[in-house]
Scaffold this active site. Structure first.
Site, short mmCIF file in Angstrom:
data_model
loop_
_atom_site.label_atom_id
_atom_site.label_comp_id
_atom_site.label_asym_id
_atom_site.label_seq_id
_atom_site.Cartn_x
_atom_site.Cartn_y
_atom_site.Cartn_z
N THR A 1 1.50 36.47 -4.30
CA THR A 1 2.01 37.53 -5.16
C THR A 1 3.47 37.83 -4.83
OG1 THR A 1 1.51 39.73 -6.04
CG2 THR A 1 1.07 39.40 -3.69
N ARG B 1 17.42 36.15 -21.86
CA ARG B 1 16.22 35.65 -21.14
C ARG B 1 15.06 35.43 -22.11
NH1 ARG B 1 14.50 38.83 -16.05
NH2 ARG B 1 13.63 36.82 -15.45
N LYS C 1 5.99 33.95 -5.75
CA LYS C 1 5.40 33.02 -6.73
C LYS C 1 6.30 31.82 -7.04
CE LYS C 1 2.34 36.31 -9.06
NZ LYS C 1 1.93 36.94 -10.33
N ALA D 1 5.74 37.38 -15.15
CA ALA D 1 4.43 37.68 -15.75
C ALA D 1 4.43 37.27 -17.21
CB ALA D 1 4.12 39.16 -15.60
N GLY E 1 -3.80 46.72 -16.98
CA GLY E 1 -3.92 45.35 -16.51
C GLY E 1 -4.97 45.11 -15.43
N ALA F 1 10.53 39.32 -20.10
CA ALA F 1 10.77 37.88 -20.01
C ALA F 1 10.81 37.44 -18.55
CB ALA F 1 12.08 37.54 -20.72
N LYS G 1 -5.48 44.52 -3.91
CA LYS G 1 -6.92 44.63 -4.20
C LYS G 1 -7.61 43.28 -4.06
CE LYS G 1 -6.77 48.89 -5.91
NZ LYS G 1 -7.23 49.97 -5.05
N MET H 1 0.42 45.44 -18.51
CA MET H 1 -0.03 44.61 -17.38
C MET H 1 -0.12 45.42 -16.08
SD MET H 1 1.52 40.85 -17.65
CE MET H 1 1.47 39.88 -19.12
N ASP I 1 -2.62 33.59 -14.13
CA ASP I 1 -2.32 34.88 -14.78
C ASP I 1 -2.60 34.83 -16.29
OD1 ASP I 1 -1.59 36.31 -12.54
OD2 ASP I 1 0.55 35.83 -12.71
P1 NDP Z 1 9.83 40.43 -13.10
O1 NDP Z 1 10.69 41.17 -12.15
O2 NDP Z 1 9.77 38.93 -13.04
O3 NDP Z 1 10.31 40.77 -14.61
C1 NDP Z 1 10.64 42.06 -14.95
C2 NDP Z 1 10.82 42.19 -16.49
O4 NDP Z 1 10.83 43.57 -16.80
C3 NDP Z 1 12.10 41.59 -17.02
O5 NDP Z 1 11.89 41.11 -18.32
C4 NDP Z 1 13.03 42.83 -17.04
O6 NDP Z 1 14.05 42.75 -17.99
C5 NDP Z 1 12.05 43.89 -17.46
N1 NDP Z 1 12.40 45.24 -17.06
C6 NDP Z 1 12.51 45.72 -15.79
N2 NDP Z 1 12.79 47.04 -15.81
C7 NDP Z 1 12.85 47.40 -17.13
C8 NDP Z 1 13.09 48.63 -17.79
N3 NDP Z 1 13.34 49.75 -17.11
N4 NDP Z 1 13.06 48.66 -19.15
C9 NDP Z 1 12.82 47.53 -19.84
N5 NDP Z 1 12.59 46.31 -19.27
C10 NDP Z 1 12.60 46.26 -17.92
O7 NDP Z 1 8.40 41.10 -12.98
P2 NDP Z 1 7.00 40.41 -13.29
O8 NDP Z 1 7.14 39.67 -14.56
O9 NDP Z 1 6.50 39.71 -12.08
O10 NDP Z 1 6.03 41.68 -13.48
C11 NDP Z 1 6.07 42.49 -14.67
C12 NDP Z 1 4.89 43.46 -14.67
O11 NDP Z 1 3.66 42.77 -14.80
C13 NDP Z 1 4.79 44.31 -13.42
O12 NDP Z 1 4.45 45.63 -13.78
C14 NDP Z 1 3.66 43.64 -12.67
O13 NDP Z 1 3.04 44.54 -11.83
C15 NDP Z 1 2.75 43.23 -13.81
N6 NDP Z 1 1.81 42.14 -13.46
C16 NDP Z 1 0.46 42.38 -13.56
C17 NDP Z 1 -0.47 41.40 -13.28
C18 NDP Z 1 -1.93 41.69 -13.40
O14 NDP Z 1 -2.75 40.87 -12.96
N7 NDP Z 1 -2.33 42.80 -14.00
C19 NDP Z 1 -0.06 40.05 -12.85
C20 NDP Z 1 1.38 39.88 -12.79
C21 NDP Z 1 2.26 40.90 -13.09
P3 NDP Z 1 15.47 42.02 -17.66
O15 NDP Z 1 15.23 40.56 -17.88
O16 NDP Z 1 16.42 42.63 -18.64
O17 NDP Z 1 15.79 42.36 -16.23
#
Ligand code: NDP
Length: 283
Positions: A62, A156, A66, A131, A234, A128, A16, A212, A102
């Site tokens: 993105t 983490r 990043k 984001a 988000g 963790a 977007k 988010m 962010d």
């Molecule tokens: P990452 O891949 O860096 O991190 C993923 C996180 O989610 C980890 O902590 C992981 O845990 C956890 N996780 C993944 N799957 C599951 C599950 N099924 N159940 C529980 N925990 C889970 O992703 P990002 O941090 O980059 O993104 C996270 C979210 O934030 C996304 O939905 C992204 O779209 C959104 N976002 C939105 C933004 C906005 O502007 N609105 C900006 C940036 C991100 P583990 O460590 O155990 O693997």
């Protein structure tokens, strides 16, 4: 000459950001273009170099670039250093400045758009990953009474708690039994249509549950609503982080409210609802 900006990602077609920045440019009378660039997964730095050579002035970054943008930057803002990730690049006289907007985007959405003031409140941050990391310091700066990070992989969350200090507590989902005023889902669970294994007791009376992820109702938001919490997705964060990047580049703050409203109604110029790509979570 018209200044060029872009967002780099892989995939990127759903982004977007071109619509948002085009709306900001129209609103503020800035002479600029903003395009989406699909960088090869192993060719991010080359794509950025080509864009700079072609006159690019700045870029958003993105998934999945990043961390690579963090490594590419020749100078980093303090908030990018804290986040360990860069979502905004500015190209200036041979230097590449990296920043992370962010956290500022989330804080602006919470405080200005949702009128939710984290000062003195109990915050639970789920996740963790990148984001989560980017929003911790800006949230701590608002002086919450309590700040807990819960993650599927507890180590983490513990690493983040150690890095940020300031009384941050880390745990796994199964250790969460007390109420919080603000519960922020920064996990990628919603992307997969999943709900982190949460006790409903995490939602205090009048809690705000913030996911988010944007663009569709998520199991997390449904669960929170069913247990009495107010909810927000988000989309506001997405537009606010873009506004912060726009300000870094152009020195002008756009009015985000009409852009958020237009996106919610699928009526930003250039977008036809029938032809809309699937809504995704990325910037
Ligand atoms: P990452 O891949 O860096 O991190 C993923 C996180 O989610 C980890 O902590 C992981 O845990 C956890 N996780 C993944 N799957 C599951 C599950 N099924 N159940 C529980 N925990 C889970 O992703 P990002 O941090 O980059 O993104 C996270 C979210 O934030 C996304 O939905 C992204 O779209 C959104 N976002 C939105 C933004 C906005 O502007 N609105 C900006 C940036 C991100 P583990 O460590 O155990 O693997």
């Amino acid at each position: 000459m018209t200044d060029r900006y872009a967002v780099f990602g892989h995939p990127i077609a759903h982004s977007k950001s071109p619509l948002i920045h085009a709306a900001f440019a129209r609103q503020t009378g800035q002479d600029m273009t903003y395009e989406a660039i699909l960088a090869p997964k192993d060719g991010f730095a080359d794509s950025v170099a080509q864009f700079i050579a072609a006159g690019g002035r700045g870029a958003n970054v993105t998934v999945p670039f990043k961390e690579q943008a963090f490594a590419l930057a020749s100078r980093l803002s303090p908030r990018a250093e804290q986040a360990g990730a860069v979502n905004t690049l500015t190209f200036d006289a041979g230097s590449i400045r990296g920043d992370n907007t962010d956290g500022a985007g989330l804080v602006a959405d919470l405080t200005r758009n949702l009128h939710c003031l984290p000062g003195g409140r109990r915050i639970l941050l789920l996740g963790a990953g990148g984001a989560a990391r980017g929003v911790i310091e800006p949230l701590l700066d608002l002086r919450p009474a309590e700040f807990v990070i819960a993650n599927r992989t507890v180590s983490r969350a513990q690493e983040l708690a150690e890095q940020f200090g300031r009384g941050v507590v880390a745990c796994g989902f199964d250790a969460l039994h007390t109420p919080f005023d603000i519960v922020i889902n920064a996990t990628a669970a919603s992307l997969a249509g999943e709900l982190p294994p949460l006790s409903p007791r995490v939602f205090a009376t009048d809690a705000l549950a913030y996911d988010m992820m944007y663009g569709r109702d998520t199991p997390f938001l449904g669960f929170a609503r069913a247990h009495g919490a107010a909810t927000a997705d988000g989309l506001g964060m997405l537009v606010e982080q873009a506004a912060e990047a726009f300000y870094l580049w152009r020195g002008v703050r756009p009015d985000t409210a009409p852009v958020i409203a237009a996106l919610r109604q699928d009526r930003l110029e250039g977008e036809s609802p029938a032809a809309s790509p699937p809504r995704g979570p990325r910037t």
